[in-house]
Design a protein around this motif. Structure first.
Motif, PDB file in Angstrom:
ATOM      1  N   PHE A  99      76.406  34.870  22.060  1.00 35.84           N
ATOM      2  CA  PHE A  99      75.027  34.859  22.545  1.00 35.84           C
ATOM      3  C   PHE A  99      74.903  33.991  23.799  1.00 35.84           C
ATOM      4  O   PHE A  99      74.224  34.367  24.765  1.00 35.84           O
ATOM      5  N   ALA A 100      75.537  32.822  23.776  1.00 38.83           N
ATOM      6  CA  ALA A 100      75.481  31.948  24.946  1.00 38.83           C
ATOM      7  C   ALA A 100      76.128  32.612  26.156  1.00 38.83           C
ATOM      8  O   ALA A 100      75.577  32.579  27.272  1.00 38.83           O
ATOM      9  N   LEU A 101      77.286  33.238  25.959  1.00 40.53           N
ATOM     10  CA  LEU A 101      77.962  33.924  27.056  1.00 40.53           C
ATOM     11  C   LEU A 101      77.161  35.117  27.543  1.00 40.53           C
ATOM     12  O   LEU A 101      77.081  35.381  28.760  1.00 40.53           O
ATOM     13  N   ASP A 102      76.555  35.846  26.624  1.00 46.92           N
ATOM     14  CA  ASP A 102      75.724  36.996  26.994  1.00 46.92           C
ATOM     15  C   ASP A 102      74.532  36.548  27.826  1.00 46.92           C
ATOM     16  O   ASP A 102      74.180  37.182  28.829  1.00 46.92           O
ATOM     17  N   PHE A 103      73.908  35.458  27.409  1.00 49.97           N
ATOM     18  CA  PHE A 103      72.764  34.914  28.145  1.00 49.97           C
ATOM     19  C   PHE A 103      73.153  34.531  29.573  1.00 49.97           C
ATOM     20  O   PHE A 103      72.407  34.788  30.525  1.00 49.97           O
ATOM     21  N   VAL A 104      74.317  33.937  29.737  1.00 51.99           N
ATOM     22  CA  VAL A 104      74.736  33.455  31.048  1.00 51.99           C
ATOM     23  C   VAL A 104      75.227  34.589  31.941  1.00 51.99           C
ATOM     24  O   VAL A 104      74.879  34.667  33.121  1.00 51.99           O
ATOM     25  N   TYR A 105      76.022  35.509  31.371  1.00 54.52           N
ATOM     26  CA  TYR A 105      76.774  36.436  32.215  1.00 54.52           C
ATOM     27  C   TYR A 105      76.254  37.875  32.232  1.00 54.52           C
ATOM     28  O   TYR A 105      76.616  38.639  33.133  1.00 54.52           O
ATOM     29  N   ARG A 106      75.433  38.292  31.264  1.00 52.96           N
ATOM     30  CA  ARG A 106      75.060  39.705  31.225  1.00 52.96           C
ATOM     31  C   ARG A 106      74.308  40.136  32.481  1.00 52.96           C
ATOM     32  O   ARG A 106      74.604  41.188  33.070  1.00 52.96           O
ATOM     33  N   ALA A 107      73.339  39.335  32.894  1.00 55.90           N
ATOM     34  CA  ALA A 107      72.577  39.708  34.087  1.00 55.90           C
ATOM     35  C   ALA A 107      73.477  39.726  35.322  1.00 55.90           C
ATOM     36  O   ALA A 107      73.325  40.587  36.201  1.00 55.90           O
ATOM     37  N   GLU A 108      74.412  38.803  35.395  1.00 55.42           N
ATOM     38  CA  GLU A 108      75.300  38.751  36.552  1.00 55.42           C
ATOM     39  C   GLU A 108      76.220  39.961  36.602  1.00 55.42           C
ATOM     40  O   GLU A 108      76.526  40.482  37.676  1.00 55.42           O
ATOM     41  N   ILE A 109      76.638  40.435  35.440  1.00 52.54           N
ATOM     42  CA  ILE A 109      77.566  41.563  35.382  1.00 52.54           C
ATOM     43  C   ILE A 109      76.840  42.909  35.428  1.00 52.54           C
ATOM     44  O   ILE A 109      77.232  43.827  36.157  1.00 52.54           O
ATOM     45  N   TYR A 251      66.061  31.272  40.516  1.00 51.86           N
ATOM     46  CA  TYR A 251      66.756  30.061  40.076  1.00 51.86           C
ATOM     47  C   TYR A 251      68.245  30.292  40.303  1.00 51.86           C
ATOM     48  O   TYR A 251      68.962  30.742  39.419  1.00 51.86           O
ATOM     49  N   ILE A 252      68.706  29.957  41.501  1.00 53.66           N
ATOM     50  CA  ILE A 252      70.089  30.247  41.870  1.00 53.66           C
ATOM     51  C   ILE A 252      71.070  29.440  41.035  1.00 53.66           C
ATOM     52  O   ILE A 252      72.234  29.829  40.886  1.00 53.66           O
ATOM     53  N   ASP A 253      70.620  28.323  40.433  1.00 51.96           N
ATOM     54  CA  ASP A 253      71.529  27.410  39.754  1.00 51.96           C
ATOM     55  C   ASP A 253      71.333  27.368  38.240  1.00 51.96           C
ATOM     56  O   ASP A 253      71.950  26.533  37.577  1.00 51.96           O
ATOM     57  N   LEU A 254      70.500  28.234  37.681  1.00 51.48           N
ATOM     58  CA  LEU A 254      70.298  28.241  36.230  1.00 51.48           C
ATOM     59  C   LEU A 254      70.335  29.685  35.711  1.00 51.48           C
ATOM     60  O   LEU A 254      69.827  30.588  36.386  1.00 51.48           O
ATOM     61  N   GLY A 259      77.825  31.076  42.708  1.00 49.05           N
ATOM     62  CA  GLY A 259      78.357  30.973  44.056  1.00 49.05           C
ATOM     63  C   GLY A 259      77.315  30.483  45.028  1.00 49.05           C
ATOM     64  O   GLY A 259      76.153  30.243  44.663  1.00 49.05           O
ATOM     65  N   PHE A 260      77.735  30.338  46.292  1.00 49.95           N
ATOM     66  CA  PHE A 260      76.876  29.772  47.322  1.00 49.95           C
ATOM     67  C   PHE A 260      76.695  30.722  48.501  1.00 49.95           C
ATOM     68  O   PHE A 260      76.113  30.341  49.516  1.00 49.95           O
ATOM     69  N   SER A 261      77.187  31.929  48.395  1.00 55.37           N
ATOM     70  CA  SER A 261      77.140  32.831  49.535  1.00 55.37           C
ATOM     71  C   SER A 261      75.770  33.479  49.679  1.00 55.37           C
ATOM     72  O   SER A 261      74.954  33.486  48.757  1.00 55.37           O
ATOM     73  N   ASN A 262      75.569  34.066  50.843  1.00 52.48           N
ATOM     74  CA  ASN A 262      74.344  34.807  51.101  1.00 52.48           C
ATOM     75  C   ASN A 262      74.146  35.917  50.079  1.00 52.48           C
ATOM     76  O   ASN A 262      73.022  36.165  49.622  1.00 52.48           O
ATOM     77  N   GLU A 263      75.218  36.573  49.675  1.00 50.13           N
ATOM     78  CA  GLU A 263      75.130  37.671  48.709  1.00 50.13           C
ATOM     79  C   GLU A 263      74.662  37.177  47.348  1.00 50.13           C
ATOM     80  O   GLU A 263      73.942  37.888  46.640  1.00 50.13           O
ATOM     81  N   HIS A 264      75.053  35.981  46.943  1.00 54.20           N
ATOM     82  CA  HIS A 264      74.588  35.442  45.670  1.00 54.20           C
ATOM     83  C   HIS A 264      73.066  35.258  45.683  1.00 54.20           C
ATOM     84  O   HIS A 264      72.387  35.531  44.686  1.00 54.20           O
ATOM     85  N   TYR A 291      58.345  28.841  49.323  1.00 51.04           N
ATOM     86  CA  TYR A 291      59.600  28.609  48.613  1.00 51.04           C
ATOM     87  C   TYR A 291      59.702  27.148  48.198  1.00 51.04           C
ATOM     88  O   TYR A 291      58.976  26.281  48.695  1.00 51.04           O
ATOM     89  N   ASP A 292      60.616  26.871  47.266  1.00 50.40           N
ATOM     90  CA  ASP A 292      60.860  25.497  46.835  1.00 50.40           C
ATOM     91  C   ASP A 292      62.370  25.285  46.719  1.00 50.40           C
ATOM     92  O   ASP A 292      63.136  26.013  47.325  1.00 50.40           O
ATOM     93  N   ASP A 293      62.792  24.337  45.891  1.00 52.38           N
ATOM     94  CA  ASP A 293      64.201  23.949  45.912  1.00 52.38           C
ATOM     95  C   ASP A 293      65.139  24.978  45.300  1.00 52.38           C
ATOM     96  O   ASP A 293      66.253  25.182  45.785  1.00 52.38           O
ATOM     97  N   HIS A 294      64.740  25.664  44.221  1.00 52.01           N
ATOM     98  CA  HIS A 294      65.686  26.527  43.527  1.00 52.01           C
ATOM     99  C   HIS A 294      65.966  27.819  44.281  1.00 52.01           C
ATOM    100  O   HIS A 294      66.884  28.558  43.908  1.00 52.01           O
ATOM    101  N   GLU A 295      65.225  28.100  45.346  1.00 54.85           N
ATOM    102  CA  GLU A 295      65.640  29.154  46.266  1.00 54.85           C
ATOM    103  C   GLU A 295      66.855  28.716  47.086  1.00 54.85           C
ATOM    104  O   GLU A 295      67.474  29.540  47.770  1.00 54.85           O
ATOM    105  N   ILE A 296      67.176  27.419  47.017  1.00 57.01           N
ATOM    106  CA  ILE A 296      68.330  26.874  47.747  1.00 57.01           C
ATOM    107  C   ILE A 296      69.268  26.193  46.752  1.00 57.01           C
ATOM    108  O   ILE A 296      70.328  26.692  46.428  1.00 57.01           O
ATOM    109  N   THR A 297      68.868  25.050  46.240  1.00 60.57           N
ATOM    110  CA  THR A 297      69.544  24.370  45.144  1.00 60.57           C
ATOM    111  C   THR A 297      68.640  23.243  44.678  1.00 60.57           C
ATOM    112  O   THR A 297      67.726  22.822  45.403  1.00 60.57           O
TER     113      THR A 297
END
Length: 524
Positions: A99-109, A251-254, A259-264, A291-297
């Motif tokens: 469940f933890a892995l699914d929560f973190v990675y499903r949207a990314e994949i 939320y680029i960091d949660l 990653g840190f690229s433009n594509e991310h 915008y605020d911080d989480h659009e960047i970090t």
């Protein structure tokens, strides 16, 4: 003795694993904090399991009675003899990790949103409308006033990979207080209504902070955004004229940074816009963004760098183009007006001094040019004056991250307060803190005051146990605070029909339900 020790370690790590996973996916999705705990406890538990299986005597691997078998099956690790070898315990712990892995990675994949196509409204006034579209093909827009048979040719969107196939089309020369329909040759469609020349009664919704797929539901969409669904219901029911979104659209960091690229960063915007929670009602409502911080970090305070450039490129494409014109070339702060209500939308990230700089005249959140523009606007504007900040103006939020808000820039805050007290009708709108608080800032002589409505998140976590909003100084007076709820937004209704007294009614909506109201009046 070995089995007893393994049972004790297994019991402790199993409990810690399950509680941490539940807290992580349903309450506080801070991957950098909780994922190491999850991985460490699962690793310790699985080692105990494998060693115990290998070390367990043959006769102890048999369950003597049907009752003992059922007990082992139902309560797992409570069976002292078979803690580490319980099938039920094994399945629960494995599924907790999954469940933890699914929560973190499903949207990314699975939820990249590369193919998402949409159109939405940006800023709309009495004679123009901005329409933001994303489509992989070149699109021309056609529009007509309701009740008319003729479709008028609008501008053409140039669809390029450099802008992630996002364009903003501006319709001009429109009739005021008129409903319009539009469509494109790529099957995108919607409707909007221009403003009257000076509306006297209208409303807006305001909030910040969105994270798709939270709270986690293994059977639900990884891109569902419950807060959008609550907002859509309210827009439909109460005819909200505008949404003012105060940052942290992504939320680029949660729960974890990939990653840190433009594509991310582009992918994070696509995921939000690919959510099934968007409705036609929301897309037909004008949205204005900052915008605020989480659009960047997190807690960004480094001005323009390579990371800022990569992060802001999709913001400019997806959001900035749909906003009112900035006050200066290439600036990210702007003003607009609707009837008797004026707005100054600040940029509290791009121009700020680092947080560790000593507070005083040399430390700024706005930068000199933006601060002077705001002070001039406060002195010259008449009527309601909405000062919009992505971070809270009050210093009543305590804790280690308080200096990220105006609490870390008190000298500049005081300069602005003195200008605000010298006029009338100033209200501050802010977000960021995943709570709601209404705070009053009285002038030293008690004759004037400024009120702040700070409301968030639209759809994100709140701190379930850590209460950081506390009034200590007499400069910031708590009127109301509410920390609970994964979806919070404020609705402001303006009524300037009277020649003598204007009213602003604020309503706090939490998880789809109104829970608190506040009226502010302005004597003319």
């Amino acid at each position: 003795m070995l089995l007893q020790l393994l049972n004790g370690v297994a019991a402790a790590t199993a409990v810690t694993l399950r509680l941490t996973v539940y807290y992580f996916v349903r309450w506080l999705p801070l991957g950098p904090r909780y994922l190491p705990i999850i991985y460490a406890n699962f690793s310790a538990w699985i080692v105990c399991y494998l060693v115990a299986v290998a070390a367990q005597p043959k006769h102890s691997r048999k369950t003597s009675s049907l009752g003992a078998k059922l007990l082992t099956l139902l309560v797992g690790w409570y069976d002292r003899t078979h803690v580490v070898t319980s099938i039920w315990t094994f399945l629960i712990n494995v599924f907790a990790l999954l469940f933890a892995l699914d929560f973190v990675y499903r949207a990314e994949i699975l939820g990249s949103g590369n193919g998402v196509e949409f159109s939405r409204l940006g800023y709309v006034d009495d004679n123009s409308a901005r329409i933001v579209i994303r489509h992989s093909e070149i699109s021309q827009i056609f529009y007509q006033a309701s009740g008319q048979s003729k479709w008028l040719n609008g501008p053409v969107a140039t669809s390029t990979p450099e802008s992630d196939f996002v364009s903003t089309l501006v319709l001009t020369g429109l009739e005021r207080d008129t409903s319009y329909n539009y469509h494109t040759n790529t099957s995108l469609a919607g409707s909007f209504r221009t403003s009257s020349s000076s509306p006297k009664k209208w409303s807006l919704a305001t909030s910040s902070c969105i994270k798709p797929g939270f709270p986690y539901n293994p059977a639900g969409s990884e891109l569902r955004i419950p807060g959008l669904e609550h907002l859509s219901s309210h827009v439909t029911k109460s005819s909200i004229d505008m949404v003012l979104f105060l940052g942290d659209f992504i939320y680029i960091d949660l729960p974890a940074r990939f990653g840190f690229s433009n594509e991310h960063y582009r992918n994070a915007y696509r995921q939000v816009y690919a959510s099934p929670s968007w409705t036609q009602e929301l897309q037909n409502t004008p949205w204005i963004h900052m915008y605020d911080d989480h659009e960047i970090t997190n807690d960004w305070a480094a001005n323009e760098t390579g990371l800022w450039t990569d992060a802001m490129e999709p913001y400019f494409a997806y959001h900035h183009g749909g906003n009112p014109e900035p006050l200066a070339e290439k600036a990210t702060y702007y003003t607009f007006k609707k009837g008797d209500v004026a707005f100054f939308v600040m940029d509290t990230r791009r121009y700020r001094s680092p947080e560790d700089v000593e507070d005083g005249p040399g430390k700024t959140m706005l930068g000199e040019s933006q601060r002077k523009a705001l002070e001039h606007w406060l002195r010259t504007e008449r009527g309601w004056k909405m000062v919009v900040s992505s971070v809270p103006f009050t210093r009543n939020w305590r804790g280690p991250e308080s200096i990220d808000s105006w609490a870390g820039y008190l000298w500049e805050r005081q300069q602005l307060l003195e200008v605000m007290w010298a006029t009338d009708g100033v209200v501050i709108l802010s977000g960021d803190r995943h709570e709601h608080a209404t705070t009053e800032f009285p002038s030293p002589d008690g004759k004037k005051s400024v009120v702040e409505f700070s409301t968030s998140p639209l759809s994100q976590f709140f701190q379930p146990f850590d209460r950081q909003y506390r009034q200590i100084e007499v400069t910031d007076i708590e009127l109301f605070s509410h920390p609970y709820g994964v979806s919070k937004f404020g609705v402001l209704k303006f009524d300037t029909t009277s020649r003598k007294t204007w009213h602003l009614d604020f309503e706090l909506i939490v998880d789809g339900k109104g829970i608190w109201n506040k009226r502010i009046s302005l004597e003319r």
